[in-house]
Design a protein around this motif. Structure first.
Motif, PDB file in Angstrom:
ATOM      1  N   TRP A  21      10.962 -41.818 -38.648  1.00 59.84           N
ATOM      2  CA  TRP A  21      10.091 -41.744 -39.814  1.00 59.84           C
ATOM      3  C   TRP A  21      10.554 -40.587 -40.712  1.00 59.84           C
ATOM      4  N   CYS A  25       5.955 -37.372 -42.621  1.00 62.29           N
ATOM      5  CA  CYS A  25       5.129 -38.589 -42.619  1.00 62.29           C
ATOM      6  C   CYS A  25       3.904 -38.414 -41.706  1.00 62.29           C
ATOM      7  N   ASP A  27       2.618 -40.555 -39.937  1.00 67.79           N
ATOM      8  CA  ASP A  27       2.769 -41.329 -38.693  1.00 67.79           C
ATOM      9  C   ASP A  27       2.995 -40.420 -37.478  1.00 67.79           C
ATOM     10  N   CYS A  56       6.668 -49.419 -41.094  1.00 71.21           N
ATOM     11  CA  CYS A  56       7.054 -48.125 -40.503  1.00 71.21           C
ATOM     12  C   CYS A  56       6.176 -47.898 -39.271  1.00 71.21           C
ATOM     13  N   ASN A 126      -1.885 -45.889 -45.413  1.00 75.57           N
ATOM     14  CA  ASN A 126      -1.165 -45.049 -46.402  1.00 75.57           C
ATOM     15  C   ASN A 126      -1.226 -45.647 -47.805  1.00 75.57           C
ATOM     16  N   GLY A 130       5.014 -49.103 -46.743  1.00 77.35           N
ATOM     17  CA  GLY A 130       6.049 -48.077 -46.579  1.00 77.35           C
ATOM     18  C   GLY A 130       7.428 -48.677 -46.330  1.00 77.35           C
ATOM     19  N   GLN A 203      -3.289 -41.791 -43.751  1.00 77.33           N
ATOM     20  CA  GLN A 203      -1.929 -41.384 -43.345  1.00 77.33           C
ATOM     21  C   GLN A 203      -1.060 -41.129 -44.570  1.00 77.33           C
ATOM     22  N   CYS A 205       1.873 -41.044 -46.876  1.00 81.17           N
ATOM     23  CA  CYS A 205       3.258 -41.538 -46.922  1.00 81.17           C
ATOM     24  C   CYS A 205       3.954 -40.630 -47.922  1.00 81.17           C
ATOM     25  N   VAL A 206       4.712 -39.676 -47.400  1.00 80.21           N
ATOM     26  CA  VAL A 206       5.266 -38.634 -48.275  1.00 80.21           C
ATOM     27  C   VAL A 206       6.358 -39.172 -49.188  1.00 80.21           C
ATOM     28  N   THR A 207       6.872 -40.361 -48.873  1.00 79.38           N
ATOM     29  CA  THR A 207       7.969 -40.898 -49.686  1.00 79.38           C
ATOM     30  C   THR A 207       7.466 -41.748 -50.851  1.00 79.38           C
ATOM     31  N   TYR A 208       6.410 -42.542 -50.643  1.00 75.65           N
ATOM     32  CA  TYR A 208       6.005 -43.485 -51.699  1.00 75.65           C
ATOM     33  C   TYR A 208       4.608 -43.255 -52.256  1.00 75.65           C
TER      34      TYR A 208
END
Ligand SMILES: Cc1ncc(C[n+]2csc(CCOP(=O)(O)OP(=O)(O)O)c2C)c(N)n1
Ligand code: SF4
Length: 331
Positions: A21, A25, A27, A56, A126, A130, A203, A205-208
């Motif tokens: 991950w 994240c 998760d 994910c 999230n 993801g 949760q 989702c640090v990317t999206y």
């Protein structure tokens, strides 16, 4: 003879599979809380089955040293239902994404609540898909524009807590992935609860998801159990309507303040297993998983045959290799 066992530790639930991950994240918090909850409850890895869908979040069973099934998108609950009905002695946990459980798998999510089968569902909420690069998931509020969306979301969000309450889940809670201690407590309560239990886990989702971030949650999340005289437990069926109504009002709270904790817990509704026992008295002592399928007294398939059939689908997941002493649960 019963094997001599020693205390299960969180370490026993870790595997040697690389956790891929994104750094930061949410998760990770859910994984740690789940491993800790299972070891705190002193469940042995072979007494537990963890079922996921695709996403994910769907990778979780690879990282937990227990029976694990990484199945089809949206189909974790039907798989888990079959496992639990065949072997009610197992602790069965569904672990999936909001898209997986409340989008493509929403009908199965509703069906589990109706049945009140003793399964715990953990939703990695999230608000995005993801794994497929950040599309809006069913829990993203309308008007919100996360990173991968060209324009703000047009569709209204489903409310997981309200949907769970309406479907009949008898344990309904919300956790926050970055509060591992609180989430561990919720997961333990959900597992101990006899009946369908769900925990909607916020949760990041640090990317999206650049709207509902760790910073945002830190400012808005509060705990129900610390907010005065909150009592979500139905101890008598006559209390059901009142407690359901109160839980629904809390479920709609989102924005300035976001509640986490137990919204509703009904201790009075019979489980599906209880109902099956009224028709098949030997159900608990001789469940299907321990009953030979035979014709004229001869088993048509043995457990060895089954293993041969399924062996090509088995992934070799080992406990984490260093610290051998800790992982020898069965001495
Ligand atoms: C039948 C089917 N439809 C679509 C997909 C593509 N797909 C893979 S993962 C996914 C969504 C994942 O989102 P979510 O369940 O929220 O999990 P996350 O990745 O956010 O943990 C989709 C649509 C698929 N694998 N199978
Ligand atoms: S894409 Fe989002 S949900 Fe998936 S691992 Fe990265 S941060 Fe986590």
């Amino acid at each position: 003879m019963e094997p001599k066992t020693k205390a299960v530790q969180t370490f026993d639930y870790k595997t040697n599979v690389w956790v891929d991950w994104c750094p930061g994240c949410g998760d990770y918090g859910i994984l740690t809380a789940l491993q800790k909850a299972l070891s705190d409850l002193q469940l042995k890895p072979w007494e537990v089955a963890i079922v996921s869908g695709i996403g994910c979040s769907g990778k979780t069973p690879h990282f937990i040293y227990a029976n694990g099934i990484h199945t089809l998108h949206g189909r974790a609950i039907p798989f888990a239902t079959g496992i639990k009905l065949a072997n009610p002695d197992l602790t069965v946990i569904v672990d999936g994404g909001d898209g997986d459980l409340l989008g493509i798998g929403a009908d199965h999510f509703v069906a589990l609540g109706r049945r009140n089968l003793d399964i715990t569902v953990i939703i990695h909420d999230n608000q995005v898909y993801g794994l497929t690069k950040g599309q809006a998931s069913p829990t993203l509020p309308s008007g919100v524009k996360t990173k991968a969306l060209p324009k703000p979301n047009l569709q209204d969000a489903v409310n997981p807590i309200a949907l769970a309450l309406a479907s009949g889940y008898t344990f309904v809670a919300r956790g926050y992935a970055m509060d591992v201690q609180h989430l561990t407590w919720l997961i333990k309560e959900a597992i101990k609860h006899p009946g369908s239990a769900v925990i909607d886990v916020l949760q990041p989702c640090v990317t999206y998801n650049d709207v509902y971030t760790t910073q945002w949650y830190r400012q808005h999340v509060y705990k129900l159990e610390e907010s005065g005289n909150w009592d979500p437990i139905v101890r008598d069926p006559s209390e059901r309507d009142e407690k359901l109504a109160k839980a629904l009002i809390k479920a709609r709270e989102w924005g300035e303040r976001v509640p986490i904790g137990i919204f509703y817990k009904d201790e009075t509704r019979p489980t599906l297993e209880d109902k099956i026992k009224t028709r098949i008295p030997s159900y608990r002592s001789r469940p299907p998983a321990r009953t030979a399928i035979d014709v004229d007294g001869k088993p048509i398939i043995t457990s060895k045959d089954l293993r041969t059939i399924f062996s090509r689908y088995l992934v070799g997941v080992k406990p984490r290799p260093n610290n051998k002493q800790n992982r020898e649960v069965n001495t």
